[in-house]
Design a protein around this motif. Sequence first.
Motif, PDB file in Angstrom:
ATOM      1  N   UNK A 199       0.835  -1.210   0.000  1.00 30.00           N
ATOM      2  CA  UNK A 199       0.000   0.000   0.000  1.00 30.00           C
ATOM      3  C   UNK A 199       0.867   1.257   0.000  1.00 30.00           C
ATOM      4  N   UNK A 200       1.947   1.204   0.745  1.00 28.89           N
ATOM      5  CA  UNK A 200       2.850   2.361   0.767  1.00 28.89           C
ATOM      6  C   UNK A 200       3.460   2.593  -0.601  1.00 28.89           C
ATOM      7  N   UNK A 201       3.798   1.514  -1.297  1.00 33.20           N
ATOM      8  CA  UNK A 201       4.350   1.656  -2.646  1.00 33.20           C
ATOM      9  C   UNK A 201       3.303   2.218  -3.596  1.00 33.20           C
ATOM     10  N   UNK A 202       2.074   1.760  -3.456  1.00 31.34           N
ATOM     11  CA  UNK A 202       1.023   2.278  -4.338  1.00 31.34           C
ATOM     12  C   UNK A 202       0.812   3.772  -4.117  1.00 31.34           C
ATOM     13  N   UNK A 203       1.044   4.263  -2.891  1.00 28.32           N
ATOM     14  CA  UNK A 203       0.903   5.689  -2.623  1.00 28.32           C
ATOM     15  C   UNK A 203       1.926   6.520  -3.381  1.00 28.32           C
ATOM     16  N   UNK A 204       3.010   5.882  -3.851  1.00 31.18           N
ATOM     17  CA  UNK A 204       4.001   6.583  -4.675  1.00 31.18           C
ATOM     18  C   UNK A 204       3.538   6.737  -6.111  1.00 31.18           C
ATOM     19  N   UNK A 205       2.459   6.056  -6.461  1.00 35.11           N
ATOM     20  CA  UNK A 205       2.030   6.029  -7.850  1.00 35.11           C
ATOM     21  C   UNK A 205       2.341   4.716  -8.518  1.00 35.11           C
ATOM     22  N   UNK A 206       2.826   3.726  -7.748  1.00 35.50           N
ATOM     23  CA  UNK A 206       3.085   2.392  -8.288  1.00 35.50           C
ATOM     24  C   UNK A 206       1.756   1.667  -8.475  1.00 35.50           C
ATOM     25  N   UNK A 207       1.576   1.056  -9.631  1.00 38.25           N
ATOM     26  CA  UNK A 207       0.388   0.254  -9.891  1.00 38.25           C
ATOM     27  C   UNK A 207       0.626  -1.145  -9.334  1.00 38.25           C
ATOM     28  N   UNK A 208      -0.141  -1.531  -8.320  1.00 39.74           N
ATOM     29  CA  UNK A 208       0.069  -2.803  -7.639  1.00 39.74           C
ATOM     30  C   UNK A 208      -1.122  -3.713  -7.877  1.00 39.74           C
ATOM     31  N   UNK A 209      -0.863  -4.898  -8.392  1.00 42.16           N
ATOM     32  CA  UNK A 209      -1.881  -5.921  -8.617  1.00 42.16           C
ATOM     33  C   UNK A 209      -1.409  -7.198  -7.960  1.00 42.16           C
ATOM     34  N   UNK A 210      -2.266  -7.831  -7.178  1.00 42.89           N
ATOM     35  CA  UNK A 210      -1.859  -9.081  -6.536  1.00 42.89           C
ATOM     36  C   UNK A 210      -3.015 -10.073  -6.532  1.00 42.89           C
ATOM     37  N   UNK A 211      -2.645 -11.327  -6.655  1.00 43.34           N
ATOM     38  CA  UNK A 211      -3.620 -12.412  -6.544  1.00 43.34           C
ATOM     39  C   UNK A 211      -3.651 -12.844  -5.080  1.00 43.34           C
ATOM     40  N   UNK A 212      -4.822 -12.804  -4.491  1.00 39.93           N
ATOM     41  CA  UNK A 212      -4.995 -13.246  -3.106  1.00 39.93           C
ATOM     42  C   UNK A 212      -6.249 -14.114  -3.056  1.00 39.93           C
ATOM     43  N   UNK A 213      -6.129 -15.310  -2.544  1.00 37.21           N
ATOM     44  CA  UNK A 213      -7.260 -16.227  -2.524  1.00 37.21           C
ATOM     45  C   UNK A 213      -8.035 -16.201  -1.201  1.00 37.21           C
ATOM     46  N   UNK A 214      -7.332 -16.141  -0.091  1.00 38.92           N
ATOM     47  CA  UNK A 214      -8.019 -16.183   1.205  1.00 38.92           C
ATOM     48  C   UNK A 214      -7.407 -15.154   2.162  1.00 38.92           C
ATOM     49  N   UNK A 215      -7.676 -13.877   1.932  1.00 42.66           N
ATOM     50  CA  UNK A 215      -7.097 -12.863   2.814  1.00 42.66           C
ATOM     51  C   UNK A 215      -7.810 -12.822   4.167  1.00 42.66           C
ATOM     52  N   UNK A 216      -7.067 -12.599   5.226  1.00 39.12           N
ATOM     53  CA  UNK A 216      -7.678 -12.378   6.527  1.00 39.12           C
ATOM     54  C   UNK A 216      -8.419 -11.049   6.509  1.00 39.12           C
ATOM     55  N   UNK A 217      -9.244 -10.813   7.540  1.00 42.05           N
ATOM     56  CA  UNK A 217     -10.122  -9.658   7.556  1.00 42.05           C
ATOM     57  C   UNK A 217      -9.340  -8.348   7.433  1.00 42.05           C
ATOM     58  N   UNK A 218      -8.273  -8.194   8.220  1.00 37.87           N
ATOM     59  CA  UNK A 218      -7.513  -6.948   8.196  1.00 37.87           C
ATOM     60  C   UNK A 218      -6.876  -6.711   6.835  1.00 37.87           C
ATOM     61  N   UNK A 219      -6.401  -7.789   6.200  1.00 34.99           N
ATOM     62  CA  UNK A 219      -5.783  -7.653   4.879  1.00 34.99           C
ATOM     63  C   UNK A 219      -6.829  -7.248   3.846  1.00 34.99           C
TER      64      UNK A 219
END
Length: 796
Positions: free
Chosen positions: A384-404
């Motif tokens: 998230x911090x990297x995305x705040x720089x303007x980095x486009x971040x895409x990730x595959x997540x199958x079972x994230x915990x609630x906070x994530x």
Amino acid sequence: MAASNFTCLTGDNPVSLTDDYQCNTGFFCPNNDKNHPPQYCPPTKQCQATRLLMVKNICTEPQGFYEPSICAPGFYCPPHTTKQLECPSGHYCPTGSEQPLRCNGISACPVGSSGQRQITGLVALLLVDIGLLYFLMHPYIRSLVHRLQKGTAQTSTNNSDTASVQRTGKEKAVEDSDQALSNLEDFVNSSKRGIGLDATRMQIEFDQLGLTLDGSQKEVLKGVTGHAGPGSLLAVMGASGAATFVRVLMGKAKATSGTTSINGTPRNMSDFKKIIGYVPQDDIVLPELTVRENLLHSARVRLPKTWKSGEIGKHVDTLILCLHLSNVQDSLVGDVIKPVISGGQRKRVSIGIELAAAPMVLILDEPTSGLDATSALSIIELLKSLSSLGVTVICIIHQPRHEIFLSLDRVLLLAGGRQIFLGNTKDSANYFRGLGYSIPKECNPADAIIDIISGESQRYMSSAPEYTPRSIEDLAEIWSRREDANNPPTGTDSNQDTDRSVDLEALARSASERGASRLYQVYYCFMRSLTQQTRQIVGFVLEIIVGAIAGLLIGLSVYQLDGFMFQGIYRPPFELLSSSTNYTLVPELGLLNSLAIGLAAAAPGVKTFGEEKTMYWREAASGHSRSAYFVGKILSTFFRIGLSALHFTVFYALLATPIMPFGQLYLAHLLYFYCIYGLACAVSMVVSRQDGPLLAIIGSLIIGIFGGYGPSLSTVKTWHLEWAWRMCPGTWFSEAYFHAHTTPFAYLWDIEAAAKWTGYTLNQLSLDMGMLFIIGTVYRVLAYIGLVFLNRDKQI
């Protein structure tokens, strides 16, 4: 002599060899003069039997008073001498010597030596091995001393801390939290320099992306539309289709329908791979390197050319702190069989390899799998911090915990390759509630959503009669009918959305500024490979030992010959004095040595590339120079090849005492090792890691047998197939052997007749050596072609 001066020992009349007095070079003629020219006498039965043995010219004594005899081994016979002179110390005199030959370098050459037992190579070998042993053991000795010093310092610190006031757990937690935020801020600032404060941002847009498998015509992806922009973290979730979507988006799989655009212009993402980072699901890292070395190599190769070494090191150190890897940064990564760090730490190293390059786009496949809850959350916070720089971040997540899940900005839901939802994460649960699903407030919405799009929606279905269970096709159809399905939704990244009118040349310039020069990349890959080899001590030492044993065994097999490896027909007019010829021993030695070198070098040669294909594919896909990687790896093997060839040559020369000078012998063996390593590299490109060593050994046996011993090269010429034998290094290797073992005796033997009988060509040693180098290089060119063009889909 029992017989008269005019008869032979057998009682037969002698046969005149010449009408005039003539004593061939290398012969002893004490009784001949102008009135009594050299004669030939038939040998006695006992002498004839020993001469047929073809061993060191047994029975050299004359069979008649006027019959010349060849100068005995260990003696030399100058012209017109009446006595064979014993070879002096420091010299050697093989059979038929006119003058003693000075021993080369450091050799064991006592009085009466018929051959030189060269010690120069052994002395050099001992010095090299001592230096190598020190080099290999020095890091372990230094590490041991460091641990002892650290233990002493720790004991002193513990004693002094006993009287100090201990901090409370709460104070320590606050301090650690502040430090973590500081580290994260430092890394974000460092990444800004890599990305560029004024750099053009990348917005990725996809419209109706689809993929149909060839043959089966099965649609594994259909009609996926949306965008991923700078300033947000997009998660791709779904039971099936997420990984396929990412592969199509990145261009690793060619879409059969739809388009991908960069900043509003249809372009393939692979065109900008130098500024795109991809973290695969498997933890592809080099086990022989430390955590820091893995990250540092990626940073050196991929960060902008303007960065200096100190800046790169500081950037990597800050990243290590952010990834919570500082306690293991100097530990080897290890592998699954011999793990050194934990699986979660390996995952963070794999992610760190891409983060070290400060990418503009970061795509991750399951970045949180294998991590504990705290580590997984810290990874998402870093993204998230990297995305705040303007980095486009895409990730595959199958079972994230609630906070994530709540930390994600946007989510793309796929099921069966169909798009179910794309929008802000906070809106996803309400969207499904609007479709009649009951998602409790206390429930992790990610778990409920995954169940719904996986076909397990019954327990979430509302009891209201107007709501009925919906299939995946129904959910996809509902989404496709939404008026805003193809429009970028307003969300957390709307204020940072990229201006679509921006020229892509800015991105191209940014990409061109990334990465070290090809020459530096060769150096980095070369040093990395050397580091890997020094940490594979068992395999490295075993390879050298195998080479030494192979040379020892071949040398032992001809030890009793004492260097007497060729016997031909004497020069005219002494042909009748010739005993049985021995034309085949030298070609046979060429065959045996080529087979031994093949067995010693083929399997290790396969490991040059066969052990780390997946790492190469990952690096090539991220923009590393393929040629720099290849050249660096090849250069790193030269030291290994040189050592193995030296051990093989030294032990062979000590026992075989060949007439071939040690320098020529070593060069021939070195070049043949070079050929076998090249062949093994080429083989490793076309077969699996498990099958490579066996196939390489078989290939080395074939090119060794095609060396002109059996069938002989002269026979092959009658088949008009010499060109096929000349394509194999074994022929050139054996021909070099034949030349070096026969031409020193050209004054004594008819070596031209021997060359015609065997089919080899004399006096082209330079060509023989050069062709060995050329063939070994051709094998490497084939290996490079295989490296670049095989498994091409994994390199983009």
